[in-house]
Scaffold this active site. Structure first.
Site, PDB file in Angstrom:
ATOM      1  N   CYS A 120       0.819  -1.220   0.000  1.00  0.00           N
ATOM      2  CA  CYS A 120       0.000   0.000   0.000  1.00  0.00           C
ATOM      3  C   CYS A 120       0.851   1.266   0.000  1.00  0.00           C
ATOM      4  O   CYS A 120       0.349   2.348  -0.297  1.00  0.00           O
ATOM      5  CB  CYS A 120      -0.929   0.004   1.209  1.00  0.00           C
ATOM      6  SG  CYS A 120      -1.873  -1.510   1.378  1.00  0.00           S
ATOM      7  N   HIS A 261      -3.288   6.914   2.923  1.00  0.00           N
ATOM      8  CA  HIS A 261      -3.734   5.621   2.402  1.00  0.00           C
ATOM      9  C   HIS A 261      -5.079   5.261   3.040  1.00  0.00           C
ATOM     10  O   HIS A 261      -5.247   5.349   4.257  1.00  0.00           O
ATOM     11  CB  HIS A 261      -2.680   4.556   2.730  1.00  0.00           C
ATOM     12  CG  HIS A 261      -3.154   3.162   2.501  1.00  0.00           C
ATOM     13  ND1 HIS A 261      -3.787   2.782   1.342  1.00  0.00           N
ATOM     14  CD2 HIS A 261      -3.115   2.062   3.300  1.00  0.00           C
ATOM     15  CE1 HIS A 261      -4.109   1.506   1.430  1.00  0.00           C
ATOM     16  NE2 HIS A 261      -3.718   1.046   2.605  1.00  0.00           N
ATOM     17  N   ASN A 291     -10.244  -0.392   0.513  1.00  0.00           N
ATOM     18  CA  ASN A 291      -8.791  -0.258   0.545  1.00  0.00           C
ATOM     19  C   ASN A 291      -8.260  -0.803  -0.784  1.00  0.00           C
ATOM     20  O   ASN A 291      -8.362  -1.995  -1.053  1.00  0.00           O
ATOM     21  CB  ASN A 291      -8.270  -1.075   1.737  1.00  0.00           C
ATOM     22  CG  ASN A 291      -6.762  -1.056   1.872  1.00  0.00           C
ATOM     23  OD1 ASN A 291      -6.037  -0.786   0.918  1.00  0.00           O
ATOM     24  ND2 ASN A 291      -6.280  -1.366   3.063  1.00  0.00           N
TER      25      ASN A 291
HETATM   26  O1  UT7 Z   1      -3.781  -1.476   3.830  1.00  0.00           O
HETATM   27  C1  UT7 Z   1      -2.964  -2.040   4.778  1.00  0.00           C
HETATM   28  C2  UT7 Z   1      -3.427  -3.376   5.155  1.00  0.00           C
HETATM   29  N1  UT7 Z   1      -4.494  -3.611   6.018  1.00  0.00           N
HETATM   30  C3  UT7 Z   1      -5.083  -2.816   6.976  1.00  0.00           C
HETATM   31  O2  UT7 Z   1      -4.861  -1.661   7.127  1.00  0.00           O
HETATM   32  C4  UT7 Z   1      -6.065  -3.496   7.881  1.00  0.00           C
HETATM   33  C5  UT7 Z   1      -5.918  -3.125   9.332  1.00  0.00           C
HETATM   34  N2  UT7 Z   1      -6.891  -3.848  10.149  1.00  0.00           N
HETATM   35  C6  UT7 Z   1      -8.216  -3.578  10.112  1.00  0.00           C
HETATM   36  O3  UT7 Z   1      -8.663  -2.716   9.395  1.00  0.00           O
HETATM   37  C7  UT7 Z   1      -9.107  -4.351  11.042  1.00  0.00           C
HETATM   38  O4  UT7 Z   1      -8.330  -5.129  11.902  1.00  0.00           O
HETATM   39  C8  UT7 Z   1     -10.140  -5.267  10.312  1.00  0.00           C
HETATM   40  C9  UT7 Z   1     -11.162  -4.428   9.569  1.00  0.00           C
HETATM   41  C10 UT7 Z   1      -9.413  -6.160   9.310  1.00  0.00           C
HETATM   42  C11 UT7 Z   1     -10.871  -6.141  11.307  1.00  0.00           C
HETATM   43  O5  UT7 Z   1     -11.526  -5.316  12.263  1.00  0.00           O
HETATM   44  P1  UT7 Z   1     -11.323  -5.555  13.822  1.00  0.00           P
HETATM   45  O6  UT7 Z   1     -12.151  -4.568  14.513  1.00  0.00           O
HETATM   46  O7  UT7 Z   1      -9.852  -5.571  14.106  1.00  0.00           O
HETATM   47  O8  UT7 Z   1     -11.973  -6.977  14.008  1.00  0.00           O
HETATM   48  P2  UT7 Z   1     -11.317  -8.275  14.658  1.00  0.00           P
HETATM   49  O9  UT7 Z   1     -10.421  -8.954  13.689  1.00  0.00           O
HETATM   50  O10 UT7 Z   1     -10.776  -7.932  15.998  1.00  0.00           O
HETATM   51  O11 UT7 Z   1     -12.607  -9.171  14.856  1.00  0.00           O
HETATM   52  C12 UT7 Z   1     -13.650  -8.805  15.761  1.00  0.00           C
HETATM   53  C13 UT7 Z   1     -14.796  -9.777  15.586  1.00  0.00           C
HETATM   54  C14 UT7 Z   1     -14.355 -11.241  15.580  1.00  0.00           C
HETATM   55  O12 UT7 Z   1     -15.384 -11.985  16.200  1.00  0.00           O
HETATM   56  P3  UT7 Z   1     -15.226 -12.439  17.735  1.00  0.00           P
HETATM   57  O13 UT7 Z   1     -13.955 -13.240  17.803  1.00  0.00           O
HETATM   58  O14 UT7 Z   1     -15.137 -11.163  18.520  1.00  0.00           O
HETATM   59  O15 UT7 Z   1     -16.462 -13.214  17.971  1.00  0.00           O
HETATM   60  C15 UT7 Z   1     -14.303 -11.594  14.133  1.00  0.00           C
HETATM   61  O16 UT7 Z   1     -14.503 -12.968  13.891  1.00  0.00           O
HETATM   62  O17 UT7 Z   1     -15.424  -9.555  14.316  1.00  0.00           O
HETATM   63  C16 UT7 Z   1     -15.462 -10.782  13.585  1.00  0.00           C
HETATM   64  N3  UT7 Z   1     -15.348 -10.460  12.171  1.00  0.00           N
HETATM   65  C17 UT7 Z   1     -16.403 -10.191  11.390  1.00  0.00           C
HETATM   66  N4  UT7 Z   1     -17.698 -10.146  11.645  1.00  0.00           N
HETATM   67  C18 UT7 Z   1     -18.535  -9.830  10.620  1.00  0.00           C
HETATM   68  C19 UT7 Z   1     -14.205 -10.343  11.442  1.00  0.00           C
HETATM   69  N5  UT7 Z   1     -14.507 -10.005  10.186  1.00  0.00           N
HETATM   70  C20 UT7 Z   1     -15.850  -9.905  10.120  1.00  0.00           C
HETATM   71  C21 UT7 Z   1     -16.765  -9.587   9.096  1.00  0.00           C
HETATM   72  N6  UT7 Z   1     -18.089  -9.539   9.379  1.00  0.00           N
HETATM   73  N7  UT7 Z   1     -16.355  -9.284   7.838  1.00  0.00           N
END
Ligand code: UT7
Length: 334
Positions: A120, A261, A291
């Protein structure tokens, strides 16, 4: 060719961008996997993204369209270019580089051409490299293209990664300018390879780190530890912008736009809050495109340009971070 010792500056002569026609909404994703429009909007700020819909569409096709639009905006011909730098992690092949094929396709030969891989951060890496090459006196007109066709490497059976990414290309034509004050007045290109397993694209089993928590790693599909990358991004955005402002002794009032970004709206909001950046100085289009990896900063730049918001004499700050892990900034006098 101008004398290398003669001081010069760099101007953005034109910008362009390209996205696929196909729109993939959060509701579409909710029909494909266990997710919802509410979750995606709240956790990422994304409403929809564009994705390639056939084998004929991909990074190469988007790159050609974006650079052609940038040349048109600059009022230049492809033959005016002496270099093309294409930043992407989704180039169709590693050899030849997509930049070589783009140069051939648009009629820029014998312009030099190479790809860079900085995820990115790629577009900002490319801008900084191009600025330095023009200032060296060895190049006059360079096309920088940031592009990723992330839909080609996203696993649509994995909900955390797939909801985040979309496809896009953004391009800028950088030209030598007699005013040495124009162009990048401060820049950073840095990386920390120790954290590479936070975001990677494995090609074979042995690429997968030993401690990978995923049991279902699919070759050719992006793997990401979202929480790790999130933590890194929040602290990096803040420190990179702070460093740039301190080094140039500029205040927020001196900057007309912070072009960040488009990773996740919460990451952008966190930087805004911590640094006291006003809403109208931080461009956001993640709601419409998601993204788009190396495409995102160039796409924002082009939208701002087309809206008449890149004003000669003003200063903008471009910031990105991504896989590698990499990060880059450029304080740019227009
Ligand atoms: O461009 C550079 C590369 N990438 C980034 O910049 C990404 C940086 N990270 C992020 O943007 C975030 O970490 C994400 C958007 C990828 C994920 O959001 P988060 O708030 O960190 O969620 P999490 O991974 O901590 O998951 C929280 C909960 C989990 O459920 P439990 O374990 O709390 O029951 C996940 O299983 O949300 C669940 N979950 C979803 N639920 C519905 C994860 N993805 C999804 C989804 N829909 N798509």
């Amino acid at each position: 060719m101008p004398e290398p010792s003669q001081p010069c500056g760099v101007r953005i002569a034109g910008t362009g961008s390209a996205v696929p026609e196909k729109v993939l909404t959060n509701h579409d994703l909710a029909e494909m996997m266990d997710t919802s429009d509410d979750w995606i909007r709240q956790r990422t700020g994304i409403g929809e993204r564009r994705i390639c819909s056939s084998d004929d569409e991909g990074a190469f096709e988007l790159q050609c369209r974006a650079v052609s639009a940038a040349l048109e905006d600059a009022g230049m011909q492809a033959s005016d270019l002496d270099l093309i730098i294409a930043a992407s992690v989704t180039s169709e092949m590693t050899c030849p580089s997509n930049a070589c094929r783009v140069a051939h396709q648009i009629g820029a030969a014998p312009a030099g051409a190479f790809d860079i891989v900085a995820a990115c951060s790629g577009f900002v890496y490319g801008l900084n490299i191009a600025d330095s090459l023009i200032r060296s006196g060895r190049h006059r007109n360079i096309a920088v293209i940031g592009c990723d066709a992330m839909s080609k490497v996203v696993d649509y059976e994995e909900r955390t990664v797939s909801v985040l990414f979309g496809d896009a290309a953004g391009s800028a034509i950088l030209s030598r300018d007699d005013d040495p004050g124009k162009g990048s007045i401060y820049q950073v290109i840095e990386a920390d390879g120790s954290s590479w397993p936070s975001l990677y694209l494995p090609r074979k089993e042995s690429d997968v780190p030993e401690k990978a928590s995923e049991s279902d790693v699919r070759m050719g599909k992006l793997r990401m530890d979202g929480r790790d990358v999130y933590r890194f991004a929040v602290s990096k955005f803040k420190s990179v912008i702070e460093d740039a402002m301190n080094a140039t002794q500029l205040s927020v009032d001196d900057v007309s736009q912070f072009i960040c970004h488009q990773s996740n709206i919460r990451i952008i909001e966190s930087a805004k809050e911590k640094l006291g950046l006003p809403d109208d100085k931080v461009y956001v289009n993640i709601d419409r495109y998601g993204n788009t990896s190396a495409g995102s900063v160039g796409l924002c730049l082009d939208e701002l340009n087309k809206a008449g918001r890149l004003v000669e004499g003003e200063t903008i700050v471009l910031v990105a971070f991504g896989g590698g892990l990499t990060w880059a900034s450029s304080v740019w006098k227009l």
